[in-house]
Write a protein that holds these residues in place. Sequence first.
Motif, PDB file in Angstrom:
ATOM      1  N   MET A 111      47.904   5.577 -22.543  1.00  0.00           N
ATOM      2  CA  MET A 111      47.857   5.548 -23.999  1.00  0.00           C
ATOM      3  C   MET A 111      47.209   6.477 -24.523  1.00  0.00           C
ATOM      4  O   MET A 111      46.461   7.524 -23.888  1.00  0.00           O
ATOM      5  N   VAL A 112      48.015   7.487 -25.507  1.00  0.00           N
ATOM      6  CA  VAL A 112      48.303   8.115 -25.825  1.00  0.00           C
ATOM      7  C   VAL A 112      48.044   8.097 -27.956  1.00  0.00           C
ATOM      8  O   VAL A 112      48.661   7.694 -28.395  1.00  0.00           O
ATOM      9  N   LEU A 113      47.249   9.128 -27.966  1.00  0.00           N
ATOM     10  CA  LEU A 113      46.700   9.014 -29.581  1.00  0.00           C
ATOM     11  C   LEU A 113      48.158  10.510 -30.549  1.00  0.00           C
ATOM     12  O   LEU A 113      47.439  11.651 -29.414  1.00  0.00           O
ATOM     13  N   ASP A 114      48.504  10.434 -30.909  1.00  0.00           N
ATOM     14  CA  ASP A 114      48.704  11.011 -31.851  1.00  0.00           C
ATOM     15  C   ASP A 114      48.187  12.407 -31.997  1.00  0.00           C
ATOM     16  O   ASP A 114      47.636  12.113 -32.719  1.00  0.00           O
TER      17      ASP A 114
ATOM     18  N   THR B  36      38.047   9.446 -25.665  1.00  0.00           N
ATOM     19  CA  THR B  36      38.117   7.885 -24.933  1.00  0.00           C
ATOM     20  C   THR B  36      37.448   8.226 -24.106  1.00  0.00           C
ATOM     21  O   THR B  36      37.430   8.975 -23.176  1.00  0.00           O
ATOM     22  N   LYS B  37      37.364   7.032 -23.471  1.00  0.00           N
ATOM     23  CA  LYS B  37      36.275   6.491 -21.676  1.00  0.00           C
ATOM     24  C   LYS B  37      37.868   6.317 -21.359  1.00  0.00           C
ATOM     25  O   LYS B  37      38.505   5.295 -21.772  1.00  0.00           O
ATOM     26  N   GLN B  38      38.186   6.939 -19.550  1.00  0.00           N
ATOM     27  CA  GLN B  38      39.241   6.483 -18.775  1.00  0.00           C
ATOM     28  C   GLN B  38      39.232   5.063 -19.086  1.00  0.00           C
ATOM     29  O   GLN B  38      37.623   4.684 -18.107  1.00  0.00           O
ATOM     30  N   VAL B  39      40.455   4.126 -18.875  1.00  0.00           N
ATOM     31  CA  VAL B  39      40.265   3.303 -17.953  1.00  0.00           C
ATOM     32  C   VAL B  39      41.022   3.121 -16.472  1.00  0.00           C
ATOM     33  O   VAL B  39      42.512   3.632 -16.598  1.00  0.00           O
ATOM     34  N   GLU B  40      41.212   1.784 -16.009  1.00  0.00           N
ATOM     35  CA  GLU B  40      41.757   1.918 -14.904  1.00  0.00           C
ATOM     36  C   GLU B  40      43.253   1.678 -15.725  1.00  0.00           C
ATOM     37  O   GLU B  40      44.110   0.728 -16.367  1.00  0.00           O
TER      38      GLU B  40
ATOM     39  N   LEU C 279      46.073   0.161 -13.683  1.00  0.00           N
ATOM     40  CA  LEU C 279      47.420  -0.543 -13.622  1.00  0.00           C
ATOM     41  C   LEU C 279      46.095  -1.797 -13.822  1.00  0.00           C
ATOM     42  O   LEU C 279      44.625  -2.060 -13.976  1.00  0.00           O
ATOM     43  N   VAL C 280      47.106  -2.633 -14.969  1.00  0.00           N
ATOM     44  CA  VAL C 280      46.245  -4.070 -15.579  1.00  0.00           C
ATOM     45  C   VAL C 280      47.303  -5.062 -14.538  1.00  0.00           C
ATOM     46  O   VAL C 280      48.177  -5.085 -15.232  1.00  0.00           O
ATOM     47  N   GLU C 281      46.609  -5.955 -13.749  1.00  0.00           N
ATOM     48  CA  GLU C 281      46.823  -7.428 -13.490  1.00  0.00           C
ATOM     49  C   GLU C 281      47.795  -8.188 -14.815  1.00  0.00           C
ATOM     50  O   GLU C 281      47.105  -8.135 -16.293  1.00  0.00           O
ATOM     51  N   GLY C 282      48.726  -8.358 -14.490  1.00  0.00           N
ATOM     52  CA  GLY C 282      49.565 -10.065 -15.565  1.00  0.00           C
ATOM     53  C   GLY C 282      48.548 -10.994 -15.879  1.00  0.00           C
ATOM     54  O   GLY C 282      47.343 -11.626 -15.230  1.00  0.00           O
ATOM     55  N   GLY C 283      48.521 -10.777 -17.089  1.00  0.00           N
ATOM     56  CA  GLY C 283      47.409 -12.083 -17.945  1.00  0.00           C
ATOM     57  C   GLY C 283      45.929 -11.594 -17.626  1.00  0.00           C
ATOM     58  O   GLY C 283      45.331 -11.505 -18.388  1.00  0.00           O
ATOM     59  N   ALA C 284      45.511 -10.074 -17.337  1.00  0.00           N
ATOM     60  CA  ALA C 284      44.612  -9.703 -16.994  1.00  0.00           C
ATOM     61  C   ALA C 284      44.133  -8.369 -19.015  1.00  0.00           C
ATOM     62  O   ALA C 284      45.203  -8.306 -19.523  1.00  0.00           O
ATOM     63  N   GLN C 285      42.597  -8.299 -18.934  1.00  0.00           N
ATOM     64  CA  GLN C 285      42.735  -7.652 -20.701  1.00  0.00           C
ATOM     65  C   GLN C 285      41.347  -6.551 -19.874  1.00  0.00           C
ATOM     66  O   GLN C 285      40.696  -7.053 -18.907  1.00  0.00           O
ATOM     67  N   ILE C 286      42.256  -5.054 -20.847  1.00  0.00           N
ATOM     68  CA  ILE C 286      40.886  -4.115 -20.641  1.00  0.00           C
ATOM     69  C   ILE C 286      40.301  -3.957 -22.043  1.00  0.00           C
ATOM     70  O   ILE C 286      41.341  -4.143 -22.833  1.00  0.00           O
ATOM     71  N   GLN C 287      39.894  -2.948 -22.036  1.00  0.00           N
ATOM     72  CA  GLN C 287      38.716  -2.576 -22.777  1.00  0.00           C
ATOM     73  C   GLN C 287      39.046  -1.265 -23.456  1.00  0.00           C
ATOM     74  O   GLN C 287      38.740  -0.470 -22.961  1.00  0.00           O
ATOM     75  N   GLN C 288      39.802  -0.316 -24.588  1.00  0.00           N
ATOM     76  CA  GLN C 288      39.444   1.045 -24.686  1.00  0.00           C
ATOM     77  C   GLN C 288      38.819   1.332 -25.993  1.00  0.00           C
ATOM     78  O   GLN C 288      39.059   0.717 -26.851  1.00  0.00           O
ATOM     79  N   VAL C 289      37.792   1.916 -25.120  1.00  0.00           N
ATOM     80  CA  VAL C 289      36.673   2.682 -27.051  1.00  0.00           C
ATOM     81  C   VAL C 289      37.348   3.894 -27.890  1.00  0.00           C
ATOM     82  O   VAL C 289      37.587   4.493 -26.498  1.00  0.00           O
ATOM     83  N   LEU C 290      36.834   3.492 -28.661  1.00  0.00           N
ATOM     84  CA  LEU C 290      37.633   4.797 -28.976  1.00  0.00           C
ATOM     85  C   LEU C 290      36.956   5.857 -30.171  1.00  0.00           C
ATOM     86  O   LEU C 290      35.997   4.856 -31.116  1.00  0.00           O
ATOM     87  N   ASN C 291      36.213   7.562 -29.522  1.00  0.00           N
ATOM     88  CA  ASN C 291      35.153   7.555 -30.607  1.00  0.00           C
ATOM     89  C   ASN C 291      35.710   8.110 -31.835  1.00  0.00           C
ATOM     90  O   ASN C 291      36.555   9.178 -31.386  1.00  0.00           O
ATOM     91  N   ILE C 292      35.631   7.998 -33.109  1.00  0.00           N
ATOM     92  CA  ILE C 292      36.762   8.634 -34.245  1.00  0.00           C
ATOM     93  C   ILE C 292      35.771  10.016 -34.783  1.00  0.00           C
ATOM     94  O   ILE C 292      34.705   9.108 -35.193  1.00  0.00           O
TER      95      ILE C 292
END
Length: 181
Positions: A1-4, A13-17, A19-32
């Motif tokens: 994930m990259v912001l222009d 942003t906080k680092q996330v894993e 690799l995301v397994e199929g059907g799984a979800q992750i949350q990416q928090v952005l502080n702007i």
Amino acid sequence: MVLDNQPQLNVQTKQVEPLVEGGAQIQQVLNIECLTDFSDAPLLNIKFRYGGALQNLTLKLPVTINKFFQPTEMTSQDFFQRWKQLSQPQQEAQKIFKASHGMDTEVLKAKLLGLGSALLDNVDPNPENYVCAGVIQTKGQQVGCLLRLEPNAQAQMYRLTLRCSKDSVSKRLCELLAEQF
């Protein structure tokens, strides 16, 4: 994930894993943080592999200048005194437009409150009009903004007037808001 790259915003942003397994979800928090006023929403580029092929997805984040509003309460006298002080032509933006979503009072109030500014009751001498006040907080400066929305129920039209201490903000907010009504 990259912001222009958008120099008007500081995005953390906080680092996330990776690799995301199929059907799984992750949350990416952005502080702007808003460094200075801006007109274009930031773009988020997501790159991933699916079925072995590289995929690229670009999303426009719902971040507009009004997200950095701080509501400001004021009396009728203070509002109109400040309104008169913001009298330079470049400080004002005005748009007259047809109501595209009806003119229900409660819906209008909810939309104005959603802007992030304070909806000021009993300030305008015309009780049909709506007035709002707020300050856009950026790292470099504070931009005072006053709004006046004058509905004409008979014609199903609005006159929206914004006066801000920075002209580019007046114009941008006027464009954004006219789309809401």
